[in-house]
Enzyme design. Structure first.
Site, PDB file in Angstrom:
ATOM      1  N   LYS A  34       0.827  -1.185   0.000  1.00 57.07           N
ATOM      2  CA  LYS A  34       0.000   0.000   0.000  1.00 57.07           C
ATOM      3  C   LYS A  34       0.875   1.254   0.000  1.00 57.07           C
ATOM      4  CE  LYS A  34      -3.007  -2.445   3.154  1.00 57.07           C
ATOM      5  NZ  LYS A  34      -2.851  -2.902   4.558  1.00 57.07           N
ATOM      6  N   GLY A  35       2.137   1.067   0.349  1.00 55.75           N
ATOM      7  CA  GLY A  35       3.024   2.207   0.600  1.00 55.75           C
ATOM      8  C   GLY A  35       3.165   3.182  -0.546  1.00 55.75           C
ATOM      9  N   GLU A  90       7.361   2.289  -6.503  1.00 57.85           N
ATOM     10  CA  GLU A  90       7.553   1.786  -5.139  1.00 57.85           C
ATOM     11  C   GLU A  90       7.805   2.928  -4.163  1.00 57.85           C
ATOM     12  OE1 GLU A  90       7.172  -0.081  -2.833  1.00 57.85           O
ATOM     13  OE2 GLU A  90       7.989  -2.091  -3.046  1.00 57.85           O
ATOM     14  N   ASP A  91       7.502   2.669  -2.921  1.00 54.32           N
ATOM     15  CA  ASP A  91       7.714   3.688  -1.897  1.00 54.32           C
ATOM     16  C   ASP A  91       9.191   3.802  -1.522  1.00 54.32           C
ATOM     17  OD1 ASP A  91       7.711   1.160  -0.730  1.00 54.32           O
ATOM     18  OD2 ASP A  91       6.331   1.667   0.888  1.00 54.32           O
ATOM     19  N   ASP A  94      14.876  -0.700   0.213  1.00 55.10           N
ATOM     20  CA  ASP A  94      15.629  -0.874   1.453  1.00 55.10           C
ATOM     21  C   ASP A  94      16.728  -1.900   1.179  1.00 55.10           C
ATOM     22  OD1 ASP A  94      16.087  -0.510   4.241  1.00 55.10           O
ATOM     23  OD2 ASP A  94      14.825  -2.215   4.715  1.00 55.10           O
ATOM     24  N   LYS A 122      17.250   3.801   0.286  1.00 55.98           N
ATOM     25  CA  LYS A 122      18.175   3.706   1.424  1.00 55.98           C
ATOM     26  C   LYS A 122      19.370   2.874   1.000  1.00 55.98           C
ATOM     27  CE  LYS A 122      15.098   3.182   5.353  1.00 55.98           C
ATOM     28  NZ  LYS A 122      14.732   2.220   6.405  1.00 55.98           N
ATOM     29  N   VAL A 144      11.695   5.528   8.272  1.00 60.60           N
ATOM     30  CA  VAL A 144      10.917   6.699   7.865  1.00 60.60           C
ATOM     31  C   VAL A 144       9.441   6.358   7.673  1.00 60.60           C
ATOM     32  CG1 VAL A 144      12.850   7.942   6.830  1.00 60.60           C
ATOM     33  CG2 VAL A 144      11.582   6.295   5.449  1.00 60.60           C
ATOM     34  N   ASP A 150       4.485   3.386   6.315  1.00 61.99           N
ATOM     35  CA  ASP A 150       3.859   3.155   7.613  1.00 61.99           C
ATOM     36  C   ASP A 150       4.833   2.627   8.645  1.00 61.99           C
ATOM     37  OD1 ASP A 150       4.088   0.503   6.347  1.00 61.99           O
ATOM     38  OD2 ASP A 150       2.956  -0.177   8.104  1.00 61.99           O
TER      39      ASP A 150
HETATM   40  P1  IMP Z   1      13.242  -4.538   1.032  1.00 64.82           P
HETATM   41  O1  IMP Z   1      12.882  -5.870   0.455  1.00 64.82           O
HETATM   42  O2  IMP Z   1      14.113  -4.667   2.234  1.00 64.82           O
HETATM   43  O3  IMP Z   1      13.817  -3.562   0.032  1.00 64.82           O
HETATM   44  O4  IMP Z   1      11.883  -3.994   1.632  1.00 64.82           O
HETATM   45  C1  IMP Z   1      11.246  -2.902   1.145  1.00 64.82           C
HETATM   46  C2  IMP Z   1       9.950  -2.716   1.896  1.00 64.82           C
HETATM   47  O5  IMP Z   1      10.180  -2.598   3.305  1.00 64.82           O
HETATM   48  C3  IMP Z   1       9.317  -1.417   1.477  1.00 64.82           C
HETATM   49  O6  IMP Z   1       8.464  -1.594   0.385  1.00 64.82           O
HETATM   50  C4  IMP Z   1       8.594  -0.989   2.745  1.00 64.82           C
HETATM   51  O7  IMP Z   1       7.322  -1.563   2.792  1.00 64.82           O
HETATM   52  C5  IMP Z   1       9.426  -1.564   3.864  1.00 64.82           C
HETATM   53  N1  IMP Z   1      10.344  -0.543   4.446  1.00 64.82           N
HETATM   54  C6  IMP Z   1      11.682  -0.527   4.366  1.00 64.82           C
HETATM   55  N2  IMP Z   1      12.214   0.525   5.009  1.00 64.82           N
HETATM   56  C7  IMP Z   1      11.156   1.212   5.510  1.00 64.82           C
HETATM   57  C8  IMP Z   1      11.050   2.435   6.288  1.00 64.82           C
HETATM   58  O8  IMP Z   1      12.019   3.107   6.641  1.00 64.82           O
HETATM   59  N3  IMP Z   1       9.787   2.810   6.620  1.00 64.82           N
HETATM   60  C9  IMP Z   1       8.683   2.116   6.242  1.00 64.82           C
HETATM   61  N4  IMP Z   1       8.736   0.976   5.519  1.00 64.82           N
HETATM   62  C10 IMP Z   1       9.964   0.526   5.154  1.00 64.82           C
HETATM   63 MG    MG Z   2       6.187  -1.731   0.657  1.00 71.08          MG
END
Ligand code: IMP
Ligand code: MG
Length: 169
Positions: A34-35, A90-91, A94, A122, A144, A150
């Site tokens: 939803k982000g 995408e939001d 990470d 990030k 964040v 969220d």
């Molecule tokens: P990844 O697979 O580690 O890149 O995960 C990414 C997902 O983790 C994003 O789509 C977010 O839903 C969540 N996420 C990662 N960092 C944050 C943050 O700082 N705040 C909120 N959600 C985050």
């Molecule tokens: Mg997400």
């Protein structure tokens, strides 16, 4: 961390670049729920080439703080991607695990092109290589919220990007 005006100004600029890059094409926005809904709407409103939109929801297996990279599709897209110029929205990137997996799944569906737009990046947290074609902001390794992001489902509606201050830190 980032005020509303700054976020909107950056989205405006990214939308202008996208509009230029997709001249003569239809951009098919794939928004990851939803982000990314807030970012998707603000971006879509400012793109000047024709836009279509679809939504999907994925859930990443893993613990609370670290995604495993194995993604379960909770809600799939309504329309096939074949032949479309797809821009995934995408939001935040990470570790990159979720998007790495997701982009591979979407690539297998035969889009004419596949690109990625991320509101936040990030880079310090990256485990798997994922390069966004359009990024609004790079942020430090802090949790964040706001503008769709969220913490336990709250704060998505904040019109700016904020940081959760933890007492234990
Ligand atoms: P990844 O697979 O580690 O890149 O995960 C990414 C997902 O983790 C994003 O789509 C977010 O839903 C969540 N996420 C990662 N960092 C944050 C943050 O700082 N705040 C909120 N959600 C985050
Ligand atoms: Mg997400």
């Amino acid at each position: 961390m980032i005020p509303e005006e700054e976020v909107e100004e950056k989205i405006r600029r990214i939308a202008a670049r996208i509009s230029e890059d997709y001249q003569g094409k239809v951009v098919h926005l794939v928004s990851v729920l939803k982000g990314s809904v807030f970012f998707t709407c603000e971006l879509a409103k400012r793109i000047t080439v024709p836009v279509t939109m679809d939504f999907m929801s994925v859930s990443s297996y893993g613990d609370q703080t670290e995604s495993s990279g194995v993604v379960r599709i909770v809600k799939d897209l309504d329309v096939p991607l074949e032949g479309k110029d797809v821009l995934v929205v995408e939001d935040i990137i990470d570790t990159g695990r979720t998007l790495h997996y997701l982009m591979n799944i979407l690539r297998d569906r035969g889009p004419a092109s596949l690109r990625l737009a991320a509101l936040l990046d990030k880079p310090d947290r990256r485990v798997v290589t994922v390069e966004a074609d359009y990024t609004c902001f790079q942020v430090p390794d802090e949790f964040v919220v706001g503008y769709g992001l969220d913490c336990a489902q709250q704060y998505r509606n904040l019109p700016y990007i904020g940081v959760i201050e933890s007492e234990s830190k």
